[in-house]
Design a protein around this motif. Structure first.
Motif, mmCIF file in Angstrom:
data_model
loop_
_atom_site.group_PDB
_atom_site.id
_atom_site.type_symbol
_atom_site.label_atom_id
_atom_site.label_comp_id
_atom_site.label_asym_id
_atom_site.label_seq_id
_atom_site.Cartn_x
_atom_site.Cartn_y
_atom_site.Cartn_z
ATOM 1 N N VAL A 208 0.846 -1.197 0.000
ATOM 2 C CA VAL A 208 0.000 0.000 0.000
ATOM 3 C C VAL A 208 0.881 1.246 0.000
ATOM 4 O O VAL A 208 0.656 2.180 -0.770
ATOM 5 C CB VAL A 208 -0.959 0.006 1.210
ATOM 6 N N ARG A 209 1.900 1.243 0.851
ATOM 7 C CA ARG A 209 2.803 2.411 0.936
ATOM 8 C C ARG A 209 3.457 2.678 -0.417
ATOM 9 O O ARG A 209 3.537 3.814 -0.874
ATOM 10 C CB ARG A 209 3.864 2.180 2.016
ATOM 11 N N GLU A 210 3.886 1.607 -1.083
ATOM 12 C CA GLU A 210 4.539 1.756 -2.381
ATOM 13 C C GLU A 210 3.551 2.209 -3.461
ATOM 14 O O GLU A 210 3.830 3.139 -4.211
ATOM 15 C CB GLU A 210 5.179 0.431 -2.798
ATOM 16 N N LEU A 211 2.391 1.552 -3.538
ATOM 17 C CA LEU A 211 1.410 1.880 -4.579
ATOM 18 C C LEU A 211 0.893 3.308 -4.471
ATOM 19 O O LEU A 211 0.633 3.962 -5.472
ATOM 20 C CB LEU A 211 0.239 0.893 -4.542
ATOM 21 N N LEU A 212 0.710 3.782 -3.236
ATOM 22 C CA LEU A 212 0.181 5.132 -3.033
ATOM 23 C C LEU A 212 1.277 6.175 -2.853
ATOM 24 O O LEU A 212 0.988 7.367 -2.739
ATOM 25 C CB LEU A 212 -0.765 5.161 -1.824
ATOM 26 N N GLY A 213 2.529 5.743 -2.812
ATOM 27 C CA GLY A 213 3.641 6.684 -2.626
ATOM 28 C C GLY A 213 3.535 7.432 -1.307
ATOM 29 O O GLY A 213 3.753 8.645 -1.270
ATOM 30 N N LEU A 214 3.215 6.706 -0.241
ATOM 31 C CA LEU A 214 2.993 7.349 1.062
ATOM 32 C C LEU A 214 4.296 7.634 1.795
ATOM 33 O O LEU A 214 5.232 6.832 1.755
ATOM 34 C CB LEU A 214 2.126 6.442 1.939
ATOM 35 N N PRO A 215 4.342 8.760 2.492
ATOM 36 C CA PRO A 215 5.518 9.074 3.309
ATOM 37 C C PRO A 215 5.513 8.219 4.577
ATOM 38 O O PRO A 215 4.496 7.622 4.941
ATOM 39 C CB PRO A 215 5.315 10.554 3.657
ATOM 40 N N GLU A 216 6.642 8.151 5.241
ATOM 41 C CA GLU A 216 6.753 7.377 6.478
ATOM 42 C C GLU A 216 5.802 7.898 7.570
ATOM 43 O O GLU A 216 5.411 7.152 8.454
ATOM 44 C CB GLU A 216 8.196 7.378 6.993
ATOM 45 N N ALA A 217 5.440 9.177 7.499
ATOM 46 C CA ALA A 217 4.551 9.759 8.505
ATOM 47 C C ALA A 217 3.127 9.222 8.403
ATOM 48 O O ALA A 217 2.350 9.329 9.349
ATOM 49 C CB ALA A 217 4.535 11.280 8.367
ATOM 50 N N ALA A 218 2.790 8.631 7.278
ATOM 51 C CA ALA A 218 1.448 8.067 7.099
ATOM 52 C C ALA A 218 1.368 6.726 7.817
ATOM 53 O O ALA A 218 2.281 5.909 7.744
ATOM 54 C CB ALA A 218 1.137 7.894 5.621
ATOM 55 N N ALA A 219 0.267 6.519 8.512
ATOM 56 C CA ALA A 219 0.033 5.247 9.203
ATOM 57 C C ALA A 219 -0.916 4.401 8.368
ATOM 58 O O ALA A 219 -1.861 4.916 7.763
ATOM 59 C CB ALA A 219 -0.560 5.497 10.583
ATOM 60 N N ILE A 220 -0.657 3.100 8.354
ATOM 61 C CA ILE A 220 -1.487 2.167 7.598
ATOM 62 C C ILE A 220 -1.911 1.048 8.540
ATOM 63 O O ILE A 220 -1.082 0.475 9.241
ATOM 64 C CB ILE A 220 -0.713 1.567 6.407
ATOM 65 N N ALA A 221 -3.197 0.745 8.538
ATOM 66 C CA ALA A 221 -3.723 -0.363 9.332
ATOM 67 C C ALA A 221 -4.370 -1.360 8.379
ATOM 68 O O ALA A 221 -5.118 -0.971 7.484
ATOM 69 C CB ALA A 221 -4.743 0.137 10.348
ATOM 70 N N VAL A 222 -4.054 -2.624 8.552
ATOM 71 C CA VAL A 222 -4.641 -3.684 7.732
ATOM 72 C C VAL A 222 -5.250 -4.712 8.675
ATOM 73 O O VAL A 222 -4.570 -5.229 9.563
ATOM 74 C CB VAL A 222 -3.578 -4.360 6.837
ATOM 75 N N ASN A 223 -6.536 -4.983 8.499
ATOM 76 C CA ASN A 223 -7.233 -5.948 9.341
ATOM 77 C C ASN A 223 -8.149 -6.815 8.514
ATOM 78 O O ASN A 223 -8.714 -6.365 7.520
ATOM 79 C CB ASN A 223 -8.067 -5.224 10.409
ATOM 80 N N GLU A 224 -8.314 -8.039 8.969
ATOM 81 C CA GLU A 224 -9.272 -8.944 8.353
ATOM 82 C C GLU A 224 -10.441 -9.079 9.324
ATOM 83 O O GLU A 224 -10.245 -9.328 10.508
ATOM 84 C CB GLU A 224 -8.625 -10.303 8.120
ATOM 85 N N ILE A 225 -11.631 -8.862 8.806
ATOM 86 C CA ILE A 225 -12.817 -8.956 9.648
ATOM 87 C C ILE A 225 -13.820 -9.905 9.009
ATOM 88 O O ILE A 225 -13.733 -10.211 7.823
ATOM 89 C CB ILE A 225 -13.473 -7.571 9.885
ATOM 90 N N ILE A 226 -14.766 -10.345 9.814
ATOM 91 C CA ILE A 226 -15.872 -11.130 9.291
ATOM 92 C C ILE A 226 -16.991 -10.144 9.010
ATOM 93 O O ILE A 226 -17.459 -9.448 9.900
ATOM 94 C CB ILE A 226 -16.318 -12.197 10.290
#
Length: 95
Positions: free
Chosen positions: A32-50
């Motif tokens: 996600v960081r690579e595809l969107l070209g996000l800076p290190e200051a951006a936080a990314i959360a990835v979760n799997e839910i039902i």
């Protein structure tokens, strides 16, 4: 004495499953960081839910992108984290 506050022991994720889920989430965060070209200051959360919606296929992967000073963006993929391909991720991030 164990109270089982977090479900039955047989339904909880074991250490191996947790480690695998964490590795999958970290891989997706990096993509996600690579595809969107996000800076290190951006936080990314990835979760799997039902997904509780009867129209959902079951598991859903939810990705939150939080950039300082901007609204949080949410992306959803109608599949488990282990099923997310690079193509599916790129498509979800375009929407």
């Amino acid at each position: 004495m164990r109270f089982g506050l977090f479900g039955k022991p047989e339904t909880r994720k074991g250490g191996d499953a947790k480690a695998e889920a964490k590795a999958l989430a970290e891989r997706l965060k990096a993509q996600v960081r690579e595809l969107l070209g996000l800076p290190e200051a951006a936080a990314i959360a990835v979760n799997e839910i039902i997904c509780a919606d009867p129209a959902c296929p079951g598991n859903e992967t939810v990705i939150l992108v939080m950039k300082p000073g901007e609204k949080t963006r949410a992306y959803k993929l109608q599949m488990a984290m282990a099923e997310v391909t690079a193509e599916a991720l790129a498509e979800a991030l375009r929407s």
